[in-house]
Design an enzyme around this catalytic site. Structure first.
Site, mmCIF file in Angstrom:
data_model
loop_
_atom_site.group_PDB
_atom_site.id
_atom_site.type_symbol
_atom_site.label_atom_id
_atom_site.label_comp_id
_atom_site.label_asym_id
_atom_site.label_seq_id
_atom_site.Cartn_x
_atom_site.Cartn_y
_atom_site.Cartn_z
ATOM 1 N N ALA A 66 4.635 -7.174 -2.332
ATOM 2 C CA ALA A 66 5.176 -7.501 -3.650
ATOM 3 C C ALA A 66 4.607 -8.838 -4.107
ATOM 4 O O ALA A 66 4.147 -9.648 -3.301
ATOM 5 C CB ALA A 66 6.692 -7.564 -3.598
ATOM 6 N N GLY A 112 6.373 -4.258 0.359
ATOM 7 C CA GLY A 112 6.586 -3.212 -0.638
ATOM 8 C C GLY A 112 5.500 -2.152 -0.626
ATOM 9 O O GLY A 112 5.742 -1.007 -1.015
ATOM 10 N N GLU A 115 6.530 0.206 2.078
ATOM 11 C CA GLU A 115 7.703 0.919 1.565
ATOM 12 C C GLU A 115 7.293 1.979 0.546
ATOM 13 O O GLU A 115 7.867 3.066 0.500
ATOM 14 C CB GLU A 115 8.686 -0.075 0.955
ATOM 15 C CG GLU A 115 9.363 -0.945 2.010
ATOM 16 C CD GLU A 115 10.201 -2.063 1.430
ATOM 17 O OE1 GLU A 115 11.402 -2.131 1.741
ATOM 18 O OE2 GLU A 115 9.653 -2.886 0.661
ATOM 19 N N GLU A 135 8.705 -9.275 5.699
ATOM 20 C CA GLU A 135 9.717 -9.958 4.892
ATOM 21 C C GLU A 135 10.512 -11.023 5.644
ATOM 22 O O GLU A 135 10.877 -12.061 5.069
ATOM 23 C CB GLU A 135 10.686 -8.934 4.281
ATOM 24 C CG GLU A 135 10.117 -8.148 3.109
ATOM 25 C CD GLU A 135 9.362 -6.897 3.545
ATOM 26 O OE1 GLU A 135 9.046 -6.069 2.681
ATOM 27 O OE2 GLU A 135 9.080 -6.751 4.766
#
Length: 258
Positions: A66, A112, A115, A135
């Site tokens: 991200a 992300g 994910e 993260e």
């Protein structure tokens, strides 16, 4: 429809959707997440499209994570809203998409990005791919379904290790873990994804849509996946594809699904 951060091509009932921010290693910012939602929504309504291949532009990254600069100063409520909206509009939306989605993971798939790949129904990776959920090294946890989908794919122990260490694994390790289905060279990655998609397209789209819903039902709280399967199995008997498939089999012909 044109996009600022995506490339979309449609050919022979297959849509290839590329995250196109190579200078940012295809990192997900708010604009890209919104465009992903819009693109998948349009593909859902496009009867020409029967399957989607999701990948990243360039040789370095599928999606390297991200865009941290966008949320570094978020409050608690803004953080919750970021995760909730992202899951609803993109990650859960893809996981429950009624058409098969194949992620072709080229290079880095981190945070992300991993994910996003895990939201797809099938994953294939290039041999230079690196995957991880970093993260916790930023003082946060995965917020787009990573703590839920990773254990489902690789098991609780390995998921804890990947999340707690914030480390990366290579493509072969990901395959051994069950995180990806196949590994190939970068040059042959899209060819492999197209080959798998071609096999899928030989089969009934109506049955595949029902199968996606039935498989996903097992992960929903309060939903009996076996009951969902029974209902979907029975309803298949009323479809045109069931009549076509069974008659073709009995007549020793190839089915021509609508």
């Amino acid at each position: 429809m044109t996009y600022d951060n995506l490339k979309l091509t449609i050919d022979a009932n297959i849509a290839v959707l590329e995250i196109n921010r190579p200078k940012k290693l295809n990192a997900l910012n708010r604009a890209t997440i919104q465009e992903l939602h819009e693109a998948f929504k349009s593909l859902k309504d496009n009867d020409e499209v029967r399957a989607i291949i999701l990948t990243g532009t360039g040789e370095k990254a599928f999606v390297a994570g991200a865009d941290i600069s966008e949320f570094a100063d978020y409050s608690v409520e803004e953080g919750k809203d970021l995760a909730a909206k992202g899951q609803e509009t993109v990650f859960d939306y893809i996981a429950n998409f009624p058409k098969p989605v194949i992620a072709a993971v080229n290079g880095f798939a981190l945070g992300g990005g991993l994910e996003l790949a895990m939201s797809a129904h099938i994953r294939v990776a290039s041999d230079n791919a690196k995957m991880g959920l970093p993260e916790t090294s930023l003082g946060v946890i995965p917020g787009y379904g990573g703590t839920q989908r990773l254990p489902q794919l690789v098991g609780k122990g390995r998921a804890f290790e990947m999340i707690m260490t914030a480390g990366m694994i290579d493509a072969e390790t990901a395959k051994n873990y069950g995180l990806v289905n196949h590994v190939t060279t970068q040059d042959e990655l899209m060819e492999l994804a197209q080959k798998i998609t071609g096999k899928i397209l030989r089969n009934s789209s109506q049955a595949i849509k029902a199968a996606i819903k039935a498989v996903n039902a097992n992960d929903e709280d309060g939903v009996d996946g076996f009951k969902e399967e029974i209902n979907a199995f029975g309803e298949a008997f009323g479809t045109s594809d069931f009549k076509e498939g069974t008659q073709a089999f009995l007549n020793k012909e190839k089915p021509k699904f609508s």
